[in-house]
Design an enzyme around this catalytic site. Structure first.
Site, PDB file in Angstrom:
ATOM      1  N   ARG A 110       3.286  -0.630 -11.567  1.00 27.55           N
ATOM      2  CA  ARG A 110       2.517  -0.570 -10.213  1.00 27.55           C
ATOM      3  C   ARG A 110       1.087  -1.039 -10.334  1.00 27.55           C
ATOM      4  O   ARG A 110       0.400  -0.659 -11.209  1.00 27.55           O
ATOM      5  CB  ARG A 110       2.446   0.894  -9.813  1.00 27.55           C
ATOM      6  CG  ARG A 110       1.590   1.002  -8.751  1.00 27.55           C
ATOM      7  CD  ARG A 110       1.767   2.537  -8.096  1.00 27.55           C
ATOM      8  NE  ARG A 110       2.863   2.613  -7.119  1.00 27.55           N
ATOM      9  CZ  ARG A 110       3.335   3.751  -6.192  1.00 27.55           C
ATOM     10  NH1 ARG A 110       2.288   4.498  -6.093  1.00 27.55           N
ATOM     11  NH2 ARG A 110       4.472   3.469  -5.811  1.00 27.55           N
ATOM     12  N   HIS A 137       6.427  -3.549  -1.621  1.00 30.18           N
ATOM     13  CA  HIS A 137       6.915  -2.085  -2.199  1.00 30.18           C
ATOM     14  C   HIS A 137       8.393  -2.227  -1.987  1.00 30.18           C
ATOM     15  O   HIS A 137       9.197  -1.748  -1.237  1.00 30.18           O
ATOM     16  CB  HIS A 137       6.172  -0.877  -1.505  1.00 30.18           C
ATOM     17  CG  HIS A 137       6.383   0.161  -2.203  1.00 30.18           C
ATOM     18  ND1 HIS A 137       7.107   0.218  -3.583  1.00 30.18           N
ATOM     19  CD2 HIS A 137       6.214   1.637  -2.002  1.00 30.18           C
ATOM     20  CE1 HIS A 137       7.025   1.478  -3.900  1.00 30.18           C
ATOM     21  NE2 HIS A 137       6.538   2.168  -2.938  1.00 30.18           N
ATOM     22  N   ARG A 292      15.308   7.373  -3.774  1.00 26.94           N
ATOM     23  CA  ARG A 292      14.517   6.516  -4.623  1.00 26.94           C
ATOM     24  C   ARG A 292      15.294   6.601  -6.214  1.00 26.94           C
ATOM     25  O   ARG A 292      15.367   5.522  -6.760  1.00 26.94           O
ATOM     26  CB  ARG A 292      13.003   6.992  -4.977  1.00 26.94           C
ATOM     27  CG  ARG A 292      12.084   6.939  -3.470  1.00 26.94           C
ATOM     28  CD  ARG A 292      11.657   5.427  -3.240  1.00 26.94           C
ATOM     29  NE  ARG A 292      11.286   4.819  -4.244  1.00 26.94           N
ATOM     30  CZ  ARG A 292      10.143   4.521  -4.506  1.00 26.94           C
ATOM     31  NH1 ARG A 292       9.107   5.234  -3.788  1.00 26.94           N
ATOM     32  NH2 ARG A 292       9.527   3.754  -5.394  1.00 26.94           N
TER      33      ARG A 292
HETATM   34  N1   CP Z   1       6.497   6.194  -1.930  1.00 28.73           N
HETATM   35  C1   CP Z   1       6.006   6.100  -3.074  1.00 28.73           C
HETATM   36  O1   CP Z   1       6.054   4.938  -3.620  1.00 28.73           O
HETATM   37  O2   CP Z   1       5.452   7.213  -3.398  1.00 28.73           O
HETATM   38  P1   CP Z   1       4.542   7.219  -4.876  1.00 28.73           P
HETATM   39  O3   CP Z   1       3.279   6.451  -4.412  1.00 28.73           O
HETATM   40  O4   CP Z   1       4.260   8.646  -5.012  1.00 28.73           O
HETATM   41  O5   CP Z   1       5.128   6.596  -5.988  1.00 28.73           O
HETATM   42  N1  NVA Z   2       0.791   1.973   1.715  1.00 29.19           N
HETATM   43  C1  NVA Z   2       0.665   2.728   0.797  1.00 29.19           C
HETATM   44  C2  NVA Z   2       2.116   3.305   0.355  1.00 29.19           C
HETATM   45  C3  NVA Z   2       2.074   4.517  -0.808  1.00 29.19           C
HETATM   46  C4  NVA Z   2       3.458   4.770  -1.459  1.00 29.19           C
HETATM   47  C5  NVA Z   2      -0.349   2.665  -0.324  1.00 29.19           C
HETATM   48  O1  NVA Z   2      -0.270   1.339  -0.672  1.00 29.19           O
HETATM   49  O2  NVA Z   2      -0.992   3.477  -0.539  1.00 29.19           O
END
Ligand code: CP
Ligand code: NVA
Length: 308
Positions: A110, A137, A292
């Site tokens: 990430r 994502h 997930r």
């Molecule tokens: N939806 C999602 O990716 O959640 P996190 O940011 O908690 O990983």
């Molecule tokens: N759009 C949001 C998604 C979180 C999972 C972000 O990037 O923070």
């Protein structure tokens, strides 16, 4: 040496592979219904394999679901935040990728910047999975589509309404529309519409508007995301711009009678969605979060060459 199978963006994948991953996740979920959460799947395809996870941003779902996923496959995980690593002191992303490729069997990252994930993947000799960047994502949207199909059947031919920012999660929805054959109607303030390069990846399937009622009308699924994403510095401006874009009961009433609500979470009740919607009968967000795990297992299975 064959090139590693990276899972970086849905638009890079072929539709048949994505469908295979989705169906595998449904099968895996059904096969372990009622099992203890940590029991290893019957095929145990992760045995002798380690997944490394690197986080440059906060995470709850992505972190815990990938950890549960590799364990349910019979493998192991190593998790680090980038600031704890030499990456946080300036070691290059490429050198980090080369070193981890000698130590683990796959890396989920990430990252702050999408380009960093692509650079990591280019230098890695093991599969690399995009666990969210500023641009996309992909793992999230696979779980979302799995969730919709569990409850309402095939997504092909359906209309999804996206209400909110056209950034990373929305971009992956656009990429998915082209692969799975659903329509996506996006509503939000014009300055936060998706990038033209992303819109071009869903030819004939994507509409963009500032009218969320028009977008949601007759939709089979309504989706929201936080108004302020990780790394966004303009909180006040965003809250002002997105204030007319709350998914509430009135908006859901304009969607199809059996429409469902999705949200990748974390949610902000009273901002992008009301408590009545996210905690109401049309909301699938808890299944979406659980899925997930199941989809990450199938993504890992594909990356390991055990699927497709
Ligand atoms: N939806 C999602 O990716 O959640 P996190 O940011 O908690 O990983
Ligand atoms: N759009 C949001 C998604 C979180 C999972 C972000 O990037 O923070």
């Amino acid at each position: 040496m064959t090139a590693p199978r990276h899972f970086l963006d849905l638009w890079r994948m072929d539709a048949a592979t994505l469908r295979l991953i989705l169906e595998d996740a449904k099968t895996r979920k059904a096969a372990r219904a009622g099992w203890p959460k940590a029991r290893v799947d019957a095929d145990a395809l992760g045995v002798d394999r380690t997944l490394a996870m690197i986080f440059q941003r906060n995470s709850t779902r992505t972190r815990f679901s990938f950890d549960a996923a590799i364990r349910q496959l019979g493998g192991d995980s190593v998790i680090a935040t980038a600031t704890d690593m030499q990456l946080g002191r300036g070691e290059t992303i490429e050198d980090t990728a080369r070193v981890l490729s000698r130590m683990v069997d796959a890396v989920m990252i990430r990252a702050v910047s999408h380009a960093a994930v692509e650079a990591f993947a280019d230098a890695a000799t093991v599969p690399v999975i995009n666990g969210l960047t500023d641009k996309s994502h992909p793992c999230q949207i696979m779980a979302d589509l799995m969730t919709y199909e569990e409850h309402r059947g095939p997504v092909a031919g359906k209309t999804f309404a996206w209400v909110g920012d056209g950034n990373n999660v929305c971009a992956s929805f656009i990429h998915a529309a082209a692969k799975f054959g659903f329509k996506l109607v996006i509503a939000g303030p014009q300055r936060y519409w998706p990038a033209p390069a992303d819109l071009a990846k869903g030819p004939g399937l994507i509409q963009v508007s500032e009218d969320m009622y028009a977008a949601a009308e007759g939709a089979d699924c309504v989706i929201a995301d936080g108004w302020v994403s990780m790394g966004d510095a303009d909180y006040e401006e965003r809250v002002e711009a997105f204030a007319p874009f709350t998914v509430d009961e009135a908006l859901m009433a304009t969607a199809a009678p059996d429409a469902v609500f999705l949200h990748c979470l974390p949610a902000h009740r009273g901002e992008e969605v009301t408590g009545g919607v996210i905690d109401g009968p049309q909301s699938l967000v808890w299944d979406e979060a659980e899925n997930r795990i199941h989809i990450q297992k199938s993504i890992l299975a594909w990356c390991f060459g055990a699927l497709g």
